[in-house]
Design an enzyme around this catalytic site. Structure first.
Site, PDB file in Angstrom:
ATOM      1  CG  HIS A 138      16.489 -30.945  -3.877  1.00 28.44           C
ATOM      2  ND1 HIS A 138      16.716 -29.955  -2.946  1.00 28.44           N
ATOM      3  CD2 HIS A 138      16.848 -32.102  -3.289  1.00 28.44           C
ATOM      4  CE1 HIS A 138      17.199 -30.489  -1.836  1.00 28.44           C
ATOM      5  NE2 HIS A 138      17.283 -31.800  -2.017  1.00 28.44           N
TER       6      HIS A 138
ATOM      7  CG  ASP B 273      15.583 -26.732  -3.007  1.00 27.09           C
ATOM      8  OD1 ASP B 273      14.881 -27.426  -3.756  1.00 27.09           O
ATOM      9  OD2 ASP B 273      16.439 -27.221  -2.236  1.00 27.09           O
TER      10      ASP B 273
ATOM     11  CG  ASN C 198      18.937 -34.956   7.418  1.00 23.80           C
ATOM     12  OD1 ASN C 198      19.965 -35.609   7.509  1.00 23.80           O
ATOM     13  ND2 ASN C 198      18.079 -34.840   8.418  1.00 23.80           N
ATOM     14  CB  SER C 199      16.677 -32.738   1.076  1.00 24.73           C
ATOM     15  OG  SER C 199      18.049 -32.648   0.814  1.00 24.73           O
TER      16      SER C 199
ATOM     17  CG  LEU D 170      17.188  -2.725  -9.641  1.00 20.41           C
ATOM     18  CD1 LEU D 170      16.071  -1.760  -9.299  1.00 20.41           C
ATOM     19  CD2 LEU D 170      18.244  -2.715  -8.525  1.00 20.41           C
TER      20      LEU D 170
END
Length: 405
Positions: free
Chosen positions: A54, A84, A155-156, A211
């Site tokens: 992001h 992400d 901070n991401s 699955l």
């Protein structure tokens, strides 16, 4: 023309501010490019960088600034929104890299440290402890590390270190009601990030095993209905037609207890574990069916990137449940893609308390298909404490435990 006393005339003290503009007009400012900030870390000395998807997704240009203030234009190698994770590449050599640890060795209560650029304040360090592990958010495929490390915008994508100076996670998101830090932060485990990152470096995209089932948690009521000794595992509410699970014999109403011998304590663990496996992998499932365990082998597929209404008609009451139902007409069965089934026309008592609504379609009771009110009533009479109803609501199927007696 405007008089000399006109406050907006040519002799007005405001005139210099409006000169060259249409009368009473305002010139719109030129659009400015939107800039975003985030953090990241170098994982290879030749300039391979890991960050959050992001942070860079949709960016026309990415600039990387190192701690020594050198700047590079980065190439986006690959982005995986599901986890992400993004991989960038800058032209460099002998660049300083982080030391990678193992997130699975983390313990709850262990101290951790985040480094990033909160609100643009570069190289900021904040500390806290590991609050929990294996958190899944919104039915995703990442078993997040929950911490109380202060994480804020900027901070991401930055690293989460253990006290040995090893990267154990990537700071990704926070839970907040105010938009700011509230003591609940989430980081992507480095083990998961590196697995995705290696695929992004090799092929530019990530692939995951599939699955082909929809699952839901096993509550105490459902465990009682299926004769399980405790509420654990993942309850299969529907099976994808022609999918890997259907080909292997998995059925709605099965409870998946183990994957390759590993116990599934909570239903949220199953998607994470399946997604970590490569398409084509053969897995062994232990499922609970008709009050007994059985073994199935499934070859995983590849995960793709990518209502019923009530009508007037005769109906019958199912007393203990509080349901008024009637069989579906052939057209309703065709439109709803179901065989048999009972349309719920009125709801009271235990069924209403369990969340069943008018317009729902009852497909099965305790694993057996129902096509008449008499069959449903018979299933209720045989139940002890709870009955598990397979309900179709629109395009979704779910099991609903209803207390009886």
């Amino acid at each position: 023309g405007p008089s000399e006393n006109d406050p907006f005339g040519p002799n007005s003290p405001f005139a210099p501010f409006f000169r060259g503009m249409p009368p009473f007009g305002f010139q719109m400012p030129a659009p400015q490019p939107i800039r975003g900030e985030g953090s990241g870390f170098i994982i290879r000395p030749d300039g391979v960088i890991m960050t959050n998807a992001h942070v860079v997704n949709g960016a026309s240009e990415v600039t990387v600034r190192l701690t020594d203030r050198r700047e590079y234009t980065a190439k986006v190698v690959g982005v995986d929104p599901k986890s992400d994770i993004a991989i960038l590449k800058i032209s460099g050599k002998d660049l300083p890299t982080v030391r990678l640890g193992e997130s699975r060795s983390l313990r709850v209560g262990e101290w951790v440290l985040a480094i990033g650029a909160p609100f643009g304040f570069e190289n900021s360090a904040t500390a806290g402890i590991v609050s929990a592990k294996g958190r899944t958010l919104g039915g995703g495929y990442v078993p997040f590390i929950q911490t109380d490390v202060p994480i804020n915008p900027g901070n991401s994508g930055g690293p989460l270190f253990n006290m040995r100076g090893e990267v154990v996670g990537i700071n990704s998101q926070i839970y907040s009601r105010s938009g700011g830090y509230m003591g609940v932060s989430f980081s992507i485990p480095i083990d998961v990030a590196m697995q995705v990152g290696e695929q992004l470096q090799t092929t530019g995209h990530a692939t995951r095993g599939k699955l082909g089932v929809l699952i839901q948690p096993v509550t105490q009521g459902l465990a009682d209905s299926f004769g399980l000794p405790q509420p654990a595992g993942a309850l299969v509410s529907s099976v994808e037609k022609g999918g890997p699970a259907e080909k292997a014999g998995v059925e709605p109403g099965d409870v998946i207890l183990k994957l390759n011998g590993h116990t599934i304590e909570d239903s949220s663990e199953l998607p994470v574990q399946i997604a970590s496996l490569a398409p084509g992998t053969a897995v062994n499932l232990e499922v609970w069916r008709t009050h007994a365990p059985r073994e199935l082998s499934v070859k995983l597929g590849t995960m793709e990137e990518k209502g019923t209404t009530a009508r007037n008609g005769s109906h019958k009451e199912s007393g203990k449940l509080g349901l008024a139902v009637r069989p579906l007409t052939p057209d309703e069965q065709k439109n709803g893609n179901v065989k048999g089934g009972l349309l719920v026309e009125r709801v009271t008592g235990p069924a209403a308390e369990a969340g069943i609504q008018p317009g729902d379609v009852v497909i099965a009771a305790n694993g057996s298909n129902v096509t008449s009110a008499e069959q449903l009533k018979s299933a209720v009479e045989k139940s002890k404490g709870h009955i598990a109803l397979l309900i179709q609501r629109g395009e979704t199927r779910i099991f609903v435990p209803v207390r009886v007696g």
